[in-house]
Design a protein around this motif. Structure first.
Motif, PDB file in Angstrom:
ATOM      1  N   ASP A  48       0.828  -1.212   0.000  1.00  0.00           N
ATOM      2  CA  ASP A  48       0.000   0.000   0.000  1.00  0.00           C
ATOM      3  C   ASP A  48       0.854   1.251   0.000  1.00  0.00           C
ATOM      4  N   THR A  49       2.130   1.107   0.429  1.00  0.00           N
ATOM      5  CA  THR A  49       2.973   2.320   0.470  1.00  0.00           C
ATOM      6  C   THR A  49       3.841   2.448  -0.768  1.00  0.00           C
ATOM      7  N   ILE A  50       4.028   1.349  -1.482  1.00  0.00           N
ATOM      8  CA  ILE A  50       4.943   1.419  -2.615  1.00  0.00           C
ATOM      9  C   ILE A  50       4.262   2.067  -3.822  1.00  0.00           C
ATOM     10  N   ALA A  51       4.935   3.052  -4.402  1.00  0.00           N
ATOM     11  CA  ALA A  51       4.349   3.787  -5.528  1.00  0.00           C
ATOM     12  C   ALA A  51       4.680   3.069  -6.824  1.00  0.00           C
ATOM     13  N   LEU A  52       3.668   2.409  -7.348  1.00  0.00           N
ATOM     14  CA  LEU A  52       3.831   1.641  -8.583  1.00  0.00           C
ATOM     15  C   LEU A  52       2.592   1.835  -9.423  1.00  0.00           C
ATOM     16  N   PRO A  67      16.379   2.217 -12.913  1.00  0.00           N
ATOM     17  CA  PRO A  67      17.376   3.181 -12.429  1.00  0.00           C
ATOM     18  C   PRO A  67      17.388   3.259 -10.899  1.00  0.00           C
ATOM     19  N   PRO A  68      18.460   3.801 -10.328  1.00  0.00           N
ATOM     20  CA  PRO A  68      18.526   3.927  -8.870  1.00  0.00           C
ATOM     21  C   PRO A  68      17.383   4.790  -8.336  1.00  0.00           C
ATOM     22  N   GLY A  69      16.812   4.376  -7.240  1.00  0.00           N
ATOM     23  CA  GLY A  69      15.760   5.181  -6.596  1.00  0.00           C
ATOM     24  C   GLY A  69      14.374   4.928  -7.132  1.00  0.00           C
ATOM     25  N   THR A  70      14.197   3.826  -7.844  1.00  0.00           N
ATOM     26  CA  THR A  70      12.853   3.553  -8.382  1.00  0.00           C
ATOM     27  C   THR A  70      12.090   2.554  -7.509  1.00  0.00           C
ATOM     28  N   GLY A  71      12.699   2.160  -6.410  1.00  0.00           N
ATOM     29  CA  GLY A  71      11.954   1.364  -5.429  1.00  0.00           C
ATOM     30  C   GLY A  71      12.218  -0.129  -5.450  1.00  0.00           C
ATOM     31  N   LYS A  72      13.381  -0.548  -5.938  1.00  0.00           N
ATOM     32  CA  LYS A  72      13.653  -2.002  -6.003  1.00  0.00           C
ATOM     33  C   LYS A  72      13.774  -2.581  -4.591  1.00  0.00           C
ATOM     34  N   THR A  73      14.572  -1.907  -3.764  1.00  0.00           N
ATOM     35  CA  THR A  73      14.744  -2.410  -2.391  1.00  0.00           C
ATOM     36  C   THR A  73      13.424  -2.334  -1.630  1.00  0.00           C
ATOM     37  N   SER A  74      12.695  -1.241  -1.844  1.00  0.00           N
ATOM     38  CA  SER A  74      11.413  -1.094  -1.140  1.00  0.00           C
ATOM     39  C   SER A  74      10.458  -2.207  -1.548  1.00  0.00           C
ATOM     40  N   LEU A  75      10.514  -2.596  -2.827  1.00  0.00           N
ATOM     41  CA  LEU A  75       9.617  -3.660  -3.292  1.00  0.00           C
ATOM     42  C   LEU A  75       9.999  -5.004  -2.653  1.00  0.00           C
ATOM     43  N   THR A 109      19.076  -5.064 -10.119  1.00  0.00           N
ATOM     44  CA  THR A 109      20.165  -4.480 -10.913  1.00  0.00           C
ATOM     45  C   THR A 109      19.711  -3.178 -11.553  1.00  0.00           C
ATOM     46  N   ASN A 110      20.671  -2.310 -11.784  1.00  0.00           N
ATOM     47  CA  ASN A 110      20.378  -1.093 -12.553  1.00  0.00           C
ATOM     48  C   ASN A 110      20.686  -1.318 -14.031  1.00  0.00           C
ATOM     49  N   HIS A 111      21.399  -2.418 -14.333  1.00  0.00           N
ATOM     50  CA  HIS A 111      21.826  -2.668 -15.717  1.00  0.00           C
ATOM     51  C   HIS A 111      21.549  -4.106 -16.117  1.00  0.00           C
ATOM     52  N   ASN A 170       0.251   8.917   0.196  1.00  0.00           N
ATOM     53  CA  ASN A 170       0.989   8.394   1.351  1.00  0.00           C
ATOM     54  C   ASN A 170       1.747   9.480   2.112  1.00  0.00           C
ATOM     55  N   TYR A 171       2.360  10.393   1.349  1.00  0.00           N
ATOM     56  CA  TYR A 171       3.211  11.389   2.027  1.00  0.00           C
ATOM     57  C   TYR A 171       2.414  12.599   2.500  1.00  0.00           C
ATOM     58  N   LEU A 172       1.406  13.019   1.686  1.00  0.00           N
ATOM     59  CA  LEU A 172       0.667  14.237   2.052  1.00  0.00           C
ATOM     60  C   LEU A 172      -0.704  13.929   2.645  1.00  0.00           C
ATOM     61  N   THR A 210      12.666  10.084 -10.348  1.00  0.00           N
ATOM     62  CA  THR A 210      12.410   8.790  -9.684  1.00  0.00           C
ATOM     63  C   THR A 210      11.477   9.011  -8.497  1.00  0.00           C
ATOM     64  N   PRO A 211      10.758   7.981  -8.091  1.00  0.00           N
ATOM     65  CA  PRO A 211       9.912   8.112  -6.894  1.00  0.00           C
ATOM     66  C   PRO A 211      10.742   8.560  -5.691  1.00  0.00           C
ATOM     67  N   ALA A 212      12.007   8.120  -5.637  1.00  0.00           N
ATOM     68  CA  ALA A 212      12.860   8.499  -4.496  1.00  0.00           C
ATOM     69  C   ALA A 212      13.050  10.013  -4.451  1.00  0.00           C
ATOM     70  N   GLU A 213      13.183  10.622  -5.619  1.00  0.00           N
ATOM     71  CA  GLU A 213      13.410  12.079  -5.659  1.00  0.00           C
ATOM     72  C   GLU A 213      12.154  12.834  -5.222  1.00  0.00           C
TER      73      GLU A 213
HETATM   74  N1  LIG Z   1       8.205   3.169  -5.841  1.00  0.00           N
HETATM   75  C1  LIG Z   1       8.431   3.749  -4.645  1.00  0.00           C
HETATM   76  N2  LIG Z   1       7.438   3.898  -3.773  1.00  0.00           N
HETATM   77  C2  LIG Z   1       7.634   4.469  -2.585  1.00  0.00           C
HETATM   78  N3  LIG Z   1       8.825   4.934  -2.184  1.00  0.00           N
HETATM   79  C3  LIG Z   1       9.861   4.816  -3.005  1.00  0.00           C
HETATM   80  C4  LIG Z   1       9.702   4.205  -4.282  1.00  0.00           C
HETATM   81  N4  LIG Z   1      10.901   4.222  -4.888  1.00  0.00           N
HETATM   82  C5  LIG Z   1      11.748   4.788  -4.045  1.00  0.00           C
HETATM   83  N5  LIG Z   1      11.139   5.134  -2.915  1.00  0.00           N
HETATM   84  C6  LIG Z   1      11.770   5.789  -1.761  1.00  0.00           C
HETATM   85  O1  LIG Z   1      13.091   6.105  -2.141  1.00  0.00           O
HETATM   86  C7  LIG Z   1      14.054   5.545  -1.283  1.00  0.00           C
HETATM   87  C8  LIG Z   1      15.039   4.717  -2.079  1.00  0.00           C
HETATM   88  O2  LIG Z   1      14.344   3.656  -2.698  1.00  0.00           O
HETATM   89  P1  LIG Z   1      14.968   2.211  -2.949  1.00  0.00           P
HETATM   90  O3  LIG Z   1      16.190   2.023  -2.132  1.00  0.00           O
HETATM   91  O4  LIG Z   1      13.898   1.219  -2.818  1.00  0.00           O
HETATM   92  O5  LIG Z   1      15.406   2.355  -4.456  1.00  0.00           O
HETATM   93  P2  LIG Z   1      16.288   1.364  -5.308  1.00  0.00           P
HETATM   94  O6  LIG Z   1      15.669   1.281  -6.644  1.00  0.00           O
HETATM   95  O7  LIG Z   1      16.497   0.110  -4.590  1.00  0.00           O
HETATM   96  O8  LIG Z   1      17.653   2.145  -5.399  1.00  0.00           O
HETATM   97  P3  LIG Z   1      19.117   1.537  -5.692  1.00  0.00           P
HETATM   98  O9  LIG Z   1      19.098   0.949  -7.061  1.00  0.00           O
HETATM   99  O10 LIG Z   1      19.997   2.731  -5.579  1.00  0.00           O
HETATM  100  O11 LIG Z   1      19.352   0.537  -4.629  1.00  0.00           O
HETATM  101  C9  LIG Z   1      13.323   4.722  -0.285  1.00  0.00           C
HETATM  102  O12 LIG Z   1      13.524   5.254   0.988  1.00  0.00           O
HETATM  103  C10 LIG Z   1      11.845   4.812  -0.627  1.00  0.00           C
HETATM  104  O13 LIG Z   1      11.142   5.342   0.458  1.00  0.00           O
END
Ligand SMILES: Nc1ncnc2c1ncn2[C@@H]1O[C@H](COP(=O)(O)OP(=O)(O)OP(=O)(O)O)[C@@H](O)[C@H]1O
Length: 554
Positions: free
Chosen positions: A262-266, A304-312, A418-420, A454-456, A482-485
């Motif tokens: 519910d929190t992940i932005a996809l 790309p970095p910051g698109t939520g892979k770890t969060s997923l 992976t990013n690549h 989620n944020y606002l 990216t969602p992270a930004e």
């Molecule tokens: N799709 C998303 N939905 C909600 N939050 C996100 C999302 N993507 C990124 N974030 C926020 O951005 C931050 C970084 O995200 P995350 O580490 O999951 O990205 P990543 O793709 O794994 O980056 P990297 O490739 O650098 O490891 C997290 O703290 C998370 O809160």
């Protein structure tokens, strides 16, 4: 006056004392005489008696009560008696009690995993300890509501199941450096203790214990676990130094990542697709068995970095209520270490390898030729050669993902990020290894709306009413963010009004749009009488726009 019976008793006592003193006097005499016998004769006699005793021992020694075998099967039971017992079909004597042992870890180096039954029994006994034991071991993780009790080392607790008394005792043995087997194979990096639980019950209840009591313990423990919701995050990151054993062991702590579906932005359709796939996977054990496949699934998350892979990954683990094994490939040196790490994971877990393209050079299968050449050069150095062959390589990772060993560990998910993705070897990406490839891209309108909610903390109808939202959605089509930004901008406005946060994001996006690299104008060799065709390329990406310019204006 002494009556006759009292007289008889007193005499008996006197006789007893007399015989004890005569034995004592005889012994003293023998001792004195032996001191006159020459040493050589004494040593000869001692040897002779020792030989005679060794020869006769199997025939006359006292039966040794082995916990697992009947007495007639034991080595020391007199042979003569065994002969008569078997000849006249006398039912063999069996000791009345049974003592199964539950070690904390597997006895084998290869299957060096934790014993689920031991963990379950400890959880189950914990509930009894609280009411029956003076000393209990208490543990509470930060996610659990209440502490968990367990049986402390060298303590005993009595349980009663369907009227049958069952006694449990816990044992601990200190570690010594020369240890082997499950003694060395344990969770955690310290590897300091070896524990086990002993169960004691009457032989006649063995069917009840094995068929009903033990399943009851497993069910109870599962119920307790789901109640406490405690899950673990394992890593091999801090175990990269030391001996081979330490390099192939996990250390863990409580897993409590707040990310969920519910929190992940996809994109909503992608989110639902992933959720359905996961739920289908966990509910289809029979299907996997029928199809002759190991009950596991491989995911590749790329983007790309910051698109939520770890969060997923965290959201997946939370959805399935699985433990997480964060495997750091750079801390693994050999294929056998990797295999040992794999077999010491528990079922119902997610194994994650982040940034796999950076962990190991998995891209180039042509490298094989290079490796063969290197091996050629090492022919004269067998030790170097064996180390080189054992070193972690692509084949070790492929075996880890879907080799024979991977099927030994039960229900699990393997997730690579992976990013690549283009840098990965196709062998790693083939179906069966990577069953699902999920691309997490830059933030689009649906994902942005989720972040806003989620944020606002805005409701759907409030989001629809805001003009800034529409403007941002338009800008997101032009600017890659990216969602992270976006999350970062919203986090920076924590405490401000939602309009202020959205205003800041609009400003940020406009700035990005302005500062994005100038458009490359590539005049194509397409021209007609009326117009020429121009391709606009930004950031080196593919065609974005086709601009039609009247001929002669270029
Ligand atoms: N799709 C998303 N939905 C909600 N939050 C996100 C999302 N993507 C990124 N974030 C926020 O951005 C931050 C970084 O995200 P995350 O580490 O999951 O990205 P990543 O793709 O794994 O980056 P990297 O490739 O650098 O490891 C997290 O703290 C998370 O809160």
């Amino acid at each position: 006056m002494l009556n006759p019976s009292m007289m008889r008793g007193a005499m008996g006592l006197l006789v007893d004392w007399r015989s004890a003193s005569s034995i004592f006097a005889t012994l003293m005499l023998i001792n004195t005489l032996t001191s006159y016998i020459p040493l050589e004769v004494r040593m000869f006699a001692r040897k002779l008696f020792s030989h005679i005793f060794t020869y006769l021992k199997p025939w006359f020694s006292i039966p040794y009560r082995h916990p697992y075998r009947s007495v007639t099967e034991t080595r020391y039971f007199p042979k003569i008696s065994r002969y008569f017992l078997s000849k006249y079909r006398i039912p063999p004597y069996r000791p009345p009690f049974r003592y199964p042992v539950l070690p904390e870890f597997s006895d084998s180096d290869t299957f060096g995993g934790a014993n689920e039954l031991y963990d379950s029994a400890q959880l189950y006994l914990g509930t009894h300890c609280l009411s029956h034991c003076i000393t209990v071991r208490l543990f509470k993780s930060c996610t659990a509501d209440s502490p968990l009790a367990s049986l402390p080392d060298s303590h005993t607790v009595n349980d009663t199941f369907q009227g049958v008394p069952i006694k449990w005792t816990s044992h601990k043995q200190e570690r010594s450096d020369s240890g082997s087997g499950h003694f060395r194979n344990r969770r955690g990096s310290d590897g300091s203790d070896r524990r086990c639980l002993n169960v004691e019950f009457h032989q006649k209840h063995r069917n009840l214990v094995f068929n009903t009591y033990i399943p009851h313990i497993l069910t109870e423990a599962a119920r307790l676990r789901s109640h406490t919701k405690e899950r673990r995050l394992y890593t091999n990151r801090y175990c990269s130094s030391g001996d081979d054993f330490h390099r192939s062991s996990w250390s863990s702590r409580t897993f409590s990542h707040p990310s969920n579906f519910d929190t992940i932005a996809l994109d909503p359709s992608l989110r639902e697709e992933i959720r359905a796939d996961l739920l289908r996977f966990v509910s289809r054990k029979d299907h996997y068995l029928r199809a002759g496949r190991a009950w596991k699934r491989g995911y590749l998350l790329h983007g790309p970095p910051g698109t939520g892979k770890t969060s997923l990954v965290a959201a997946i683990a939370n959805l399935l209520e699985f433990d997480v094994y964060d495997l750091e490939l750079t801390a693994v040196h050999t294929n056998s270490q990797l295999r040992r790490l794999l077999v010491s994971t528990t079922p119902k877990s997610v194994i994650v390898i982040e940034d796999i393209d950076c962990s190991l050079d998995l891209s180039d299968r042509k490298k094989k030729q290079m490796e063969e050449n290197q091996e050629e050069g090492m022919k004269d150095h067998p030790q170097k050669m064996s180390t080189y062959r054992e070193a972690l390589n692509l084949s070790g990772v492929l075996n880890f993902v879907d080799g024979l060993w991977s099927s030994c560990v039960g229900e699990r998910l393997m997730i690579f990020t992976t990013n690549h993705p283009e840098r990965l070897d196709p062998a790693l990406l083939r179906p069966g290894r990577m069953d699902k490839k999920i691309e997490l891209g830059y933030c689009g309108a649906p994902a942005f709306r989720m972040l806003v909610k989620n944020y606002l903390c805005l409701r759907e109808e409030e989001v629809d009413r805001k003009d800034t939202i529409a403007e941002i959605e338009r800008l997101l089509e032009e600017v890659k963010v990216t969602p992270a930004e976006i999350a970062e901008v919203f986090m920076g406005c924590d405490g401000d009004s939602d309009d202020a946060a959205l205003g800041k994001l609009v400003l940020e996006l406009h700035q990005r749009k302005m500062s994005s690299p100038p458009k490359k104008h590539v005049a194509l060799a397409v021209s007609t009488e009326k117009c020429s065709l121009e391709e606009t390329i930004r950031d080196g990406s593919t065609i974005k726009q086709l601009v039609v310019i009247p001929a002669g204006c270029s």
